[in-house]
Design a protein around this motif. Structure first.
Motif, PDB file in Angstrom:
ATOM      1  N   ILE A  57       0.852  -1.187   0.000  1.00 19.90           N
ATOM      2  CA  ILE A  57       0.000   0.000   0.000  1.00 19.90           C
ATOM      3  C   ILE A  57       0.888   1.238   0.000  1.00 19.90           C
ATOM      4  N   ALA A  58       0.658   2.144  -0.942  1.00 21.13           N
ATOM      5  CA  ALA A  58       1.334   3.445  -0.934  1.00 21.13           C
ATOM      6  C   ALA A  58       0.401   4.431  -0.239  1.00 21.13           C
ATOM      7  N   LEU A  59       0.862   4.997   0.854  1.00 22.63           N
ATOM      8  CA  LEU A  59       0.087   5.977   1.611  1.00 22.63           C
ATOM      9  C   LEU A  59       0.592   7.354   1.198  1.00 22.63           C
ATOM     10  N   ILE A  60      -0.103   7.979   0.229  1.00 30.73           N
ATOM     11  CA  ILE A  60       0.377   9.208  -0.401  1.00 30.73           C
ATOM     12  C   ILE A  60      -0.078  10.406   0.430  1.00 30.73           C
ATOM     13  N   ASN A  61       0.838  10.917   1.229  1.00 29.44           N
ATOM     14  CA  ASN A  61       0.506  11.971   2.193  1.00 29.44           C
ATOM     15  C   ASN A  61       0.792  13.383   1.686  1.00 29.44           C
ATOM     16  N   GLY A  62       1.054  13.532   0.383  1.00 28.60           N
ATOM     17  CA  GLY A  62       1.336  14.849  -0.181  1.00 28.60           C
ATOM     18  C   GLY A  62       1.663  14.711  -1.650  1.00 28.60           C
ATOM     19  N   ALA A  63       2.501  15.604  -2.153  1.00 31.39           N
ATOM     20  CA  ALA A  63       2.857  15.585  -3.566  1.00 31.39           C
ATOM     21  C   ALA A  63       3.609  14.314  -3.935  1.00 31.39           C
ATOM     22  N   ALA A  64       3.208  13.717  -5.053  1.00 32.68           N
ATOM     23  CA  ALA A  64       3.890  12.543  -5.596  1.00 32.68           C
ATOM     24  C   ALA A  64       4.265  12.885  -7.036  1.00 32.68           C
ATOM     25  N   VAL A  65       5.543  13.070  -7.270  1.00 35.59           N
ATOM     26  CA  VAL A  65       5.995  13.635  -8.542  1.00 35.59           C
ATOM     27  C   VAL A  65       7.023  12.727  -9.212  1.00 35.59           C
ATOM     28  N   GLY A  67       9.449  10.186 -10.561  1.00 33.75           N
ATOM     29  CA  GLY A  67       9.781   8.852 -10.075  1.00 33.75           C
ATOM     30  C   GLY A  67       9.097   8.503  -8.775  1.00 33.75           C
ATOM     31  N   GLY A  68       8.808   9.502  -7.953  1.00 33.03           N
ATOM     32  CA  GLY A  68       8.101   9.255  -6.704  1.00 33.03           C
ATOM     33  C   GLY A  68       6.678   8.781  -6.940  1.00 33.03           C
ATOM     34  N   PHE A  69       6.034   9.357  -7.947  1.00 30.66           N
ATOM     35  CA  PHE A  69       4.679   8.927  -8.297  1.00 30.66           C
ATOM     36  C   PHE A  69       4.717   7.545  -8.943  1.00 30.66           C
ATOM     37  N   MET A  70       5.724   7.308  -9.792  1.00 32.40           N
ATOM     38  CA  MET A  70       5.859   5.987 -10.407  1.00 32.40           C
ATOM     39  C   MET A  70       6.061   4.916  -9.340  1.00 32.40           C
ATOM     40  N   PHE A  71       6.845   5.236  -8.321  1.00 35.60           N
ATOM     41  CA  PHE A  71       7.058   4.296  -7.216  1.00 35.60           C
ATOM     42  C   PHE A  71       5.735   3.973  -6.531  1.00 35.60           C
ATOM     43  N   ALA A  72       4.916   4.998  -6.301  1.00 34.50           N
ATOM     44  CA  ALA A  72       3.596   4.766  -5.703  1.00 34.50           C
ATOM     45  C   ALA A  72       2.749   3.868  -6.603  1.00 34.50           C
ATOM     46  N   MET A  73       2.836   4.072  -7.909  1.00 37.83           N
ATOM     47  CA  MET A  73       2.036   3.275  -8.836  1.00 37.83           C
ATOM     48  C   MET A  73       2.507   1.824  -8.908  1.00 37.83           C
ATOM     49  N   ALA A  74       3.737   1.561  -8.490  1.00 42.29           N
ATOM     50  CA  ALA A  74       4.238   0.191  -8.482  1.00 42.29           C
ATOM     51  C   ALA A  74       3.667  -0.612  -7.314  1.00 42.29           C
ATOM     52  N   HIS A  75       2.989   0.054  -6.378  1.00 48.34           N
ATOM     53  CA  HIS A  75       2.324  -0.630  -5.270  1.00 48.34           C
ATOM     54  C   HIS A  75       0.992  -1.225  -5.739  1.00 48.34           C
ATOM     55  N   ASP A  76       0.456  -2.126  -4.939  1.00 45.14           N
ATOM     56  CA  ASP A  76      -0.830  -2.755  -5.278  1.00 45.14           C
ATOM     57  C   ASP A  76      -2.007  -1.804  -5.069  1.00 45.14           C
ATOM     58  N   PHE A  77      -1.940  -1.034  -3.996  1.00 41.31           N
ATOM     59  CA  PHE A  77      -3.044  -0.145  -3.625  1.00 41.31           C
ATOM     60  C   PHE A  77      -2.479   1.211  -3.215  1.00 41.31           C
ATOM     61  N   GLN A  88       1.894  13.881 -10.422  1.00 40.36           N
ATOM     62  CA  GLN A  88       2.378  14.478 -11.671  1.00 40.36           C
ATOM     63  C   GLN A  88       3.598  13.723 -12.199  1.00 40.36           C
ATOM     64  N   ILE A  89       3.661  13.627 -13.521  1.00 42.39           N
ATOM     65  CA  ILE A  89       4.865  13.180 -14.221  1.00 42.39           C
ATOM     66  C   ILE A  89       5.379  14.406 -14.986  1.00 42.39           C
TER      67      ILE A  89
END
Length: 204
Positions: A57-65, A67-77, A88-89
């Motif tokens: 689970i990626a717990l996105i607590n703020g901006a995800a930009v 490679g950071g956003f891609m890392f979150a997207m590599a999680h299941d949820f 943003q990319i």
């Protein structure tokens, strides 16, 4: 290890989940091989997360930009803070292409038009927009992030008992993405590496 398990990833920064790779560091590299090595290690990280043998689970607590956003997207949820932040990319704003593996992760998780707007327009998606286009599974106020992650984690953790089956299932679901991350390599990334390094050079 054995038994029920679930991995939750978040940030200690109050307003940033992750802003991606350190462009200043990469711009300061003297050899493009150093930049390419860092990009390849990032590919390996994404591949590991995509096929990690317990729920993630990626717990996105703020901006995800980027490679950071891609890392979150590599999680299941993904659970995102509802009252602050964006996804943003923004590589195109720096004149940088994306390696095949990074593209594959996003293509495997998002609708084509959504990823088009991310990659080619560098559009910022608010929490509400991210939920609407299914970038994230849920948005909640900041004060409820931990409790919501715990609730989902407790629901998912029993699936983590069967690690071999869970990991194999994910490897099959993301077969193309895993292949692009681990076997295709950094096709076309030499230009990007050279562009990054040129950003660190003084302009004449």
């Amino acid at each position: 290890s054995e038994g029920a398990a679930c991995l939750v990833t978040t940030s200690s920064h109050p307003k940033v989940f992750s802003s991606g790779l350190d462009l200043k560091y990469m711009a300061g590299c003297k050899e493009k091989e150093d930049v390419l090595s860092l990009l390849m290690e990032t590919h390996r990280l994404f591949a590991r997360m995509l096929t990690f043998p317990i729920p993630t689970i990626a717990l996105i607590n703020g901006a995800a930009v980027a490679g950071g956003f891609m890392f979150a997207m590599a999680h299941d949820f993904r659970i995102m803070r509802s009252d602050f932040g964006f996804c943003q990319i923004n590589e195109i704003e720096h004149g940088l292409p994306l390696p095949p593996g990074m593209n594959a992760v996003m293509q495997g998780k998002l609708a084509p038009k959504v990823y088009r707007d991310l990659a080619l327009r560098a559009k910022k998606f608010s929490p509400e927009e991210a939920l609407k286009v299914k970038m994230v599974d849920k948005i909640v106020p900041a004060k409820d992030l931990i409790s919501e992650a715990k609730k989902l984690g407790e629901e998912l953790a029993p699936k983590g008992e069967v690690r071999e089956a869970y990991g194999q299932m994910k490897t099959e679901i993301y077969e193309r993405e895993f292949h692009m991350l681990t076997n295709v390599g950094l096709r076309g990334s030499v230009f990007g590496a050279e562009k990054l390094m040129s950003m660190g050079k003084p302009k004449l």
